[in-house]
Motif scaffolding. Structure first.
Motif, mmCIF file in Angstrom:
data_model
loop_
_atom_site.group_PDB
_atom_site.id
_atom_site.type_symbol
_atom_site.label_atom_id
_atom_site.label_comp_id
_atom_site.label_asym_id
_atom_site.label_seq_id
_atom_site.Cartn_x
_atom_site.Cartn_y
_atom_site.Cartn_z
ATOM 1 N N UNK A 13 107.049 -35.926 78.211
ATOM 2 C CA UNK A 13 108.380 -35.185 78.259
ATOM 3 C C UNK A 13 109.230 -35.493 78.486
ATOM 4 N N UNK A 14 109.979 -36.023 78.071
ATOM 5 C CA UNK A 14 111.587 -37.305 78.549
ATOM 6 C C UNK A 14 112.525 -35.714 79.175
ATOM 7 N N UNK A 15 113.501 -36.267 80.268
ATOM 8 C CA UNK A 15 114.855 -35.492 80.981
ATOM 9 C C UNK A 15 116.138 -35.584 79.879
ATOM 10 N N UNK A 16 116.135 -36.102 78.873
ATOM 11 C CA UNK A 16 116.959 -36.211 77.338
ATOM 12 C C UNK A 16 116.697 -36.981 77.008
ATOM 13 N N UNK A 17 117.731 -37.090 76.018
ATOM 14 C CA UNK A 17 117.507 -38.152 74.724
ATOM 15 C C UNK A 17 117.903 -39.618 75.256
ATOM 16 N N UNK A 18 118.126 -39.188 75.692
ATOM 17 C CA UNK A 18 118.678 -40.907 76.294
ATOM 18 C C UNK A 18 117.249 -41.680 76.969
ATOM 19 N N UNK A 19 116.999 -41.147 77.691
ATOM 20 C CA UNK A 19 115.237 -40.691 79.174
ATOM 21 C C UNK A 19 114.333 -41.053 77.626
ATOM 22 N N UNK A 20 114.788 -40.420 76.197
ATOM 23 C CA UNK A 20 112.996 -40.444 75.345
ATOM 24 C C UNK A 20 113.478 -41.920 74.536
ATOM 25 N N UNK A 21 115.155 -42.471 74.889
ATOM 26 C CA UNK A 21 115.347 -43.958 73.505
ATOM 27 C C UNK A 21 115.011 -44.773 75.158
ATOM 28 N N UNK A 22 115.080 -44.739 75.866
ATOM 29 C CA UNK A 22 114.705 -45.164 77.283
ATOM 30 C C UNK A 22 113.282 -46.034 77.289
ATOM 31 N N UNK A 23 112.146 -44.570 76.888
ATOM 32 C CA UNK A 23 110.768 -44.434 76.895
ATOM 33 C C UNK A 23 110.270 -45.573 76.233
ATOM 34 N N UNK A 24 111.040 -45.589 75.425
ATOM 35 C CA UNK A 24 110.052 -45.697 73.674
ATOM 36 C C UNK A 24 110.349 -47.893 73.896
ATOM 37 N N UNK A 25 111.783 -47.945 74.114
ATOM 38 C CA UNK A 25 112.342 -48.937 73.928
ATOM 39 C C UNK A 25 111.593 -50.013 75.445
ATOM 40 N N UNK A 26 111.804 -49.552 76.509
ATOM 41 C CA UNK A 26 110.199 -49.797 77.379
ATOM 42 C C UNK A 26 108.749 -49.814 76.885
ATOM 43 N N UNK A 27 108.514 -48.765 76.570
ATOM 44 C CA UNK A 27 106.756 -48.725 76.300
ATOM 45 C C UNK A 27 106.327 -50.212 74.806
ATOM 46 N N UNK A 28 107.648 -49.738 74.106
ATOM 47 C CA UNK A 28 107.281 -51.176 73.265
ATOM 48 C C UNK A 28 107.818 -52.410 73.456
ATOM 49 N N UNK A 29 108.134 -53.119 74.665
ATOM 50 C CA UNK A 29 108.091 -54.358 75.108
ATOM 51 C C UNK A 29 107.119 -54.172 76.509
ATOM 52 N N UNK A 30 106.374 -53.477 76.882
ATOM 53 C CA UNK A 30 105.272 -53.543 78.070
ATOM 54 C C UNK A 30 103.970 -53.602 77.000
ATOM 55 N N UNK A 31 104.456 -52.691 76.491
ATOM 56 C CA UNK A 31 103.179 -52.835 74.837
ATOM 57 C C UNK A 31 102.867 -54.209 74.473
ATOM 58 N N UNK A 32 104.076 -54.859 73.828
ATOM 59 C CA UNK A 32 104.539 -56.274 72.581
ATOM 60 C C UNK A 32 103.873 -57.120 74.014
ATOM 61 N N UNK A 33 104.392 -57.044 75.171
ATOM 62 C CA UNK A 33 104.112 -58.574 76.833
ATOM 63 C C UNK A 33 103.599 -58.524 76.985
ATOM 64 N N UNK A 34 102.303 -57.500 76.599
ATOM 65 C CA UNK A 34 101.120 -57.639 77.552
ATOM 66 C C UNK A 34 100.000 -57.569 75.864
ATOM 67 N N UNK A 35 99.977 -57.657 74.710
ATOM 68 C CA UNK A 35 98.888 -57.972 73.942
ATOM 69 C C UNK A 35 98.339 -56.701 73.644
ATOM 70 N N UNK A 36 98.750 -55.135 73.521
ATOM 71 C CA UNK A 36 97.814 -54.573 73.415
ATOM 72 C C UNK A 36 98.017 -54.344 71.658
ATOM 73 N N UNK A 37 96.818 -54.299 71.345
ATOM 74 C CA UNK A 37 96.817 -53.893 69.951
ATOM 75 C C UNK A 37 96.103 -52.272 69.437
#
Length: 126
Positions: A13-37
């Motif tokens: 649960x994020x503090x705002x819609x902008x923070x939800x966007x930031x979380x999604x972009x960061x989450x996807x980047x982290x998963x991709x960079x670490x090769x998590x499937x």
């Protein structure tokens, strides 16, 4: 089996819609960079999100419009609740959505990154 192994689900649960966007972009980047499937997140918020110069660290997001639709391209027309009930998604990142009245038996963790008080607190944690 780890927290997100098998059928387990988590919500942030994020503090705002902008923070939800930031979380999604960061989450996807982290998963991709670490090769998590097999670990994918969906983001849930209403309307359209745009960043402006007054937003901290927003240069990379300027002149872009973020919506649930363009941030969750693999939903393929499915309703979010139904898609989250499949093995396709393990994490739901939300901003003022799905915090109350969301019955997902596979949800085993809720991380709250915002201040909750009063009725909002009781509703979200119930």
């Amino acid at each position: 089996m780890g927290l997100l192994g098998g059928q387990a689900k988590a919500m942030v649960v994020t503090s705002s819609r902008k923070e939800a966007v930031r979380y999604k972009l960061a989450f996807d980047k982290y998963v991709s960079e670490h090769g998590y499937a097999g670990i994918r997140a969906m983001v849930a918020f209403s309307g359209e999100v745009e960043f402006n110069a007054a937003d901290p660290d927003s240069t990379a997001f300027m002149d872009q419009k973020f919506t649930e639709h363009n941030m969750n391209p693999d939903l393929k027309g499915r309703e979010m609740r139904k898609a989250f009930n499949t093995d396709d998604y393990q994490v739901m990142l939300v901003a003022n959505k799905f915090q109350t009245g969301f019955d997902q038996p596979k949800l085993c963790a809720m991380y709250v990154d915002k201040k909750l008080a009063g009725v909002e607190c009781a509703d979200a944690l119930a």
